[in-house]
Motif scaffolding. Structure first.
Motif, PDB file in Angstrom:
ATOM      1  N   ALA A   5       3.441  -1.550 -10.148  1.00  0.00           N
ATOM      2  CA  ALA A   5       4.458  -0.515 -10.347  1.00  0.00           C
ATOM      3  C   ALA A   5       5.818  -0.990  -9.849  1.00  0.00           C
ATOM      4  O   ALA A   5       6.851  -0.756 -10.488  1.00  0.00           O
ATOM      5  CB  ALA A   5       4.048   0.763  -9.629  1.00  0.00           C
ATOM      6  N   PHE A   6       5.825  -1.677  -8.706  1.00  0.00           N
ATOM      7  CA  PHE A   6       7.100  -2.169  -8.184  1.00  0.00           C
ATOM      8  C   PHE A   6       7.725  -3.188  -9.130  1.00  0.00           C
ATOM      9  O   PHE A   6       8.939  -3.182  -9.353  1.00  0.00           O
ATOM     10  CB  PHE A   6       6.890  -2.802  -6.810  1.00  0.00           C
ATOM     11  N   GLN A   7       6.903  -4.040  -9.716  1.00  0.00           N
ATOM     12  CA  GLN A   7       7.429  -5.056 -10.629  1.00  0.00           C
ATOM     13  C   GLN A   7       8.051  -4.450 -11.887  1.00  0.00           C
ATOM     14  O   GLN A   7       8.852  -5.098 -12.566  1.00  0.00           O
ATOM     15  CB  GLN A   7       6.315  -6.043 -11.023  1.00  0.00           C
ATOM     16  N   SER A   8       7.717  -3.208 -12.165  1.00  0.00           N
ATOM     17  CA  SER A   8       8.321  -2.531 -13.317  1.00  0.00           C
ATOM     18  C   SER A   8       9.727  -2.027 -13.025  1.00  0.00           C
ATOM     19  O   SER A   8      10.402  -1.495 -13.910  1.00  0.00           O
ATOM     20  CB  SER A   8       7.449  -1.345 -13.745  1.00  0.00           C
ATOM     21  N   ASP A   9      10.176  -2.147 -11.783  1.00  0.00           N
ATOM     22  CA  ASP A   9      11.498  -1.718 -11.324  1.00  0.00           C
ATOM     23  C   ASP A   9      11.645  -0.198 -11.223  1.00  0.00           C
ATOM     24  O   ASP A   9      12.758   0.303 -11.021  1.00  0.00           O
ATOM     25  CB  ASP A   9      12.622  -2.274 -12.224  1.00  0.00           C
ATOM     26  N   ARG A  10      10.555   0.537 -11.294  1.00  0.00           N
ATOM     27  CA  ARG A  10      10.657   1.994 -11.272  1.00  0.00           C
ATOM     28  C   ARG A  10      11.207   2.509  -9.936  1.00  0.00           C
ATOM     29  O   ARG A  10      11.868   3.553  -9.890  1.00  0.00           O
ATOM     30  CB  ARG A  10       9.301   2.643 -11.582  1.00  0.00           C
ATOM     31  N   SER A  11      10.951   1.778  -8.851  1.00  0.00           N
ATOM     32  CA  SER A  11      11.370   2.265  -7.543  1.00  0.00           C
ATOM     33  C   SER A  11      12.815   1.920  -7.201  1.00  0.00           C
ATOM     34  O   SER A  11      13.302   2.302  -6.131  1.00  0.00           O
ATOM     35  CB  SER A  11      10.448   1.706  -6.453  1.00  0.00           C
ATOM     36  N   VAL A  99       6.269  -3.794  -1.837  1.00  0.00           N
ATOM     37  CA  VAL A  99       5.250  -2.946  -1.224  1.00  0.00           C
ATOM     38  C   VAL A  99       5.248  -3.160   0.294  1.00  0.00           C
ATOM     39  O   VAL A  99       5.096  -4.284   0.781  1.00  0.00           O
ATOM     40  CB  VAL A  99       3.858  -3.236  -1.809  1.00  0.00           C
ATOM     41  N   THR A 100       5.402  -2.071   1.019  1.00  0.00           N
ATOM     42  CA  THR A 100       5.583  -2.114   2.470  1.00  0.00           C
ATOM     43  C   THR A 100       4.428  -1.436   3.186  1.00  0.00           C
ATOM     44  O   THR A 100       4.110  -0.277   2.900  1.00  0.00           O
ATOM     45  CB  THR A 100       6.909  -1.427   2.858  1.00  0.00           C
ATOM     46  N   LEU A 101       3.801  -2.159   4.086  1.00  0.00           N
ATOM     47  CA  LEU A 101       2.737  -1.611   4.919  1.00  0.00           C
ATOM     48  C   LEU A 101       3.351  -1.053   6.201  1.00  0.00           C
ATOM     49  O   LEU A 101       4.074  -1.758   6.910  1.00  0.00           O
ATOM     50  CB  LEU A 101       1.725  -2.704   5.269  1.00  0.00           C
ATOM     51  N   VAL A 102       3.080   0.222   6.484  1.00  0.00           N
ATOM     52  CA  VAL A 102       3.560   0.856   7.709  1.00  0.00           C
ATOM     53  C   VAL A 102       2.346   1.244   8.556  1.00  0.00           C
ATOM     54  O   VAL A 102       1.540   2.080   8.147  1.00  0.00           O
ATOM     55  CB  VAL A 102       4.419   2.104   7.412  1.00  0.00           C
ATOM     56  N   ILE A 103       2.231   0.599   9.719  1.00  0.00           N
ATOM     57  CA  ILE A 103       1.127   0.878  10.641  1.00  0.00           C
ATOM     58  C   ILE A 103       1.687   1.686  11.799  1.00  0.00           C
ATOM     59  O   ILE A 103       2.575   1.226  12.526  1.00  0.00           O
ATOM     60  CB  ILE A 103       0.495  -0.426  11.161  1.00  0.00           C
ATOM     61  N   GLY A 104       1.176   2.900  11.967  1.00  0.00           N
ATOM     62  CA  GLY A 104       1.726   3.810  12.967  1.00  0.00           C
ATOM     63  C   GLY A 104       0.914   3.843  14.251  1.00  0.00           C
ATOM     64  O   GLY A 104      -0.260   3.474  14.268  1.00  0.00           O
ATOM     65  N   PRO A 105       1.507   4.336  15.343  1.00  0.00           N
ATOM     66  CA  PRO A 105       0.829   4.443  16.635  1.00  0.00           C
ATOM     67  C   PRO A 105       0.271   5.844  16.848  1.00  0.00           C
ATOM     68  O   PRO A 105       0.501   6.753  16.047  1.00  0.00           O
ATOM     69  CB  PRO A 105       1.962   4.171  17.617  1.00  0.00           C
TER      70      PRO A 105
END
Length: 449
Positions: A5-11, A99-105
């Motif tokens: 999806a990101f490669q489609s430039d939609r974001s 694509v971003t991974l967010v690891i929370g505490p």
């Protein structure tokens, strides 16, 4: 799925970014009571601490919504005169990493998961959320609600523990944002290195606080008592220890004792405003830092109840157990100092902390502390509140982390700054060989300023 999806430039469009921020806002506000109930179930967070986990992300959403046009706009930059005079242009374009991974505490399981995600989404990055497994009620709510509000190509969630995190870290994410301990931060960074993935690490440390002879002691006592005991001390920016000038140290200790009693009563275990430790193991760990003959307030604890009473240790020493690592609990060592240069020098020998605080009416003292001691950020004559201001970049330095976020700093951190030099079609810069008969100095002149 997210990468395709990101490669489609939609974001990359403004409309996509605003849509994600609106969905996140609705997910928070539509389910406000469920979020706050989950926080209470996980470790007894009191109402004020529940609400700031909603209010602070809402402030960041509003900032990006109000400033998105300016943040996304190509930024013209000045060029050397020789290039500018011939019509060349310099422009910085901010593009999302991907694509971003967010690891929370666990300690602020909504706020510290969503604030990085908000910056990532505003910058045009699809997000994979990994909530803390040690706050199961909050994690279950994320798992339930995220699929209801978001297209999984844009925002998805993975729950679980160590095995799930290990599996995620094997994937070639475009960016990783981790909030947690320095120990796990090193694991994340090693995994990111396998794919040369950029990271922001928001870690922690033993945060120093300085109180000099000119300080308003009552103000200092109130802010330190609150800042150190909110979330039962499980706050990465909590004051970790206090260095007080020996001439006012005894008076300061009495005022902190009074502040704690006023905020939490004579038996904080009964206070609706005092949270519990996240686990029995952590309650036992924090209790182990208490030196009995140093207790001037508190000291009671119960592993089974995940409870450690707000505790003051005075006079503490640099070699005490509580001074060897981040406490991350409601135990506060108070040390006396005589000479400002000596105490600043001693603080500088320790790992660089995430935060630091100074209480003084003498601006020169505050400036000396700020410019001499390296730390992520902090306050003068207050504690903790700098991390609630979206215009102040937030993050650590050295062992307390790397990278900053919030506001423009967050947008820039989650964006690749693509620098472009644009040349007029009718302007040729002769940089081509052969150079034997050419004036080299003249060829380079346009770049010399």
């Amino acid at each position: 799925m997210q990468n395709d999806a990101f490669q489609s430039d939609r974001s990359k469009t403004k409309a996509w970014r605003l849509d994600q921020l609106e969905k996140l806002e609705r997910m928070l506000l539509d389910n406000r009571e469920r979020w706050t109930d989950a926080l209470y179930k996980d470790f007894g967070k009191p109402p004020f601490e529940q609400e700031f986990e909603i209010v602070v992300p809402m402030g960041n959403i509003n900032y990006y919504r109000d400033n998105l046009d300016d943040l996304m706009a190509p930024e013209p930059v000045a060029l050397p005169a020789g290039l500018a005079e011939t019509g060349h242009e310099g422009v910085i374009h901010r593009e999302p990493f991907g694509v971003t991974l967010v690891i929370g505490p666990f300690n602020a399981p909504i706020l510290l998961l969503l604030d990085p995600a908000i910056a990532a989404l505003a910058a045009g990055n699809p997000v994979m959320l990994k909530p803390a497994n040690t706050t199961p009620a909050t994690a279950r709510l994320f798992a339930e609600l995220v699929p209801k509000y978001f297209d999984p190509r844009d925002v998805a969630v993975v729950t679980g523990g160590r095995d799930e995190i290990s599996a995620l870290l094997e994937l070639p994410f475009d960016f990783i944002f981790f909030t947690g301990s320095s120990k796990v931060g090193k694991v994340v960074m090693r995994a990111a290195a396998e794919h040369l993935t950029p990271v922001i690490l928001e870690l922690g440390g033993q945060n120093p606080t300085l109180v000099d002879t000119s300080a308003d002691l009552e103000r200092a006592a109130d802010y330190i008592a609150w800042g150190q005991n909110a979330i039962s001390g499980q706050w990465c920016i909590a004051p970790g220890y206090v260095c007080v000038h020996e001439d006012v140290a005894d008076a300061f200790v009495e005022k902190v004792k009074a502040s704690i009693r006023r905020m939490y009563g004579d038996d904080p275990k009964k206070s609706p405003d005092f949270a519990r430790m996240i686990s029995e193991k952590d309650a036992e760990r924090v209790a182990s830092y208490i030196v009995e003959d140093q207790i001037v307030l508190g000291g009671r604890h119960s592993k089974a109840d995940r409870y450690v009473e707000p505790t003051l240790l005075y006079p503490a020493g640099w070699s005490d157990p509580a001074m060897q690592q981040e406490i991350f609990g409601p135990v506060l060592p108070i040390l006396r100092y005589r000479d400002l240069a000596d105490v600043v020098g001693r603080i500088k020998t320790l790992d660089k902390p995430l935060a630091a605080y100074v209480f003084s009416r003498d601006r020169a003292v505050a400036e000396r502390f700020i410019h001499s001691v390296s730390f992520g950020g902090g306050c003068v004559n207050m504690t903790n509140l700098h991390c609630w201001v979206d215009s102040l970049p937030f993050g650590g330095v050295g062992s307390s982390g790397m990278g900053k976020y919030y506001g423009k700093a967050g947008f820039d951190a989650l964006s690749n700054l693509k620098s472009m030099l644009v040349s007029p079609v009718d302007q040729l810069l002769d940089v081509f060989p052969p150079y034997v008969e050419k004036d080299i100095e003249k060829l380079l002149a346009p770049f010399a300023g």
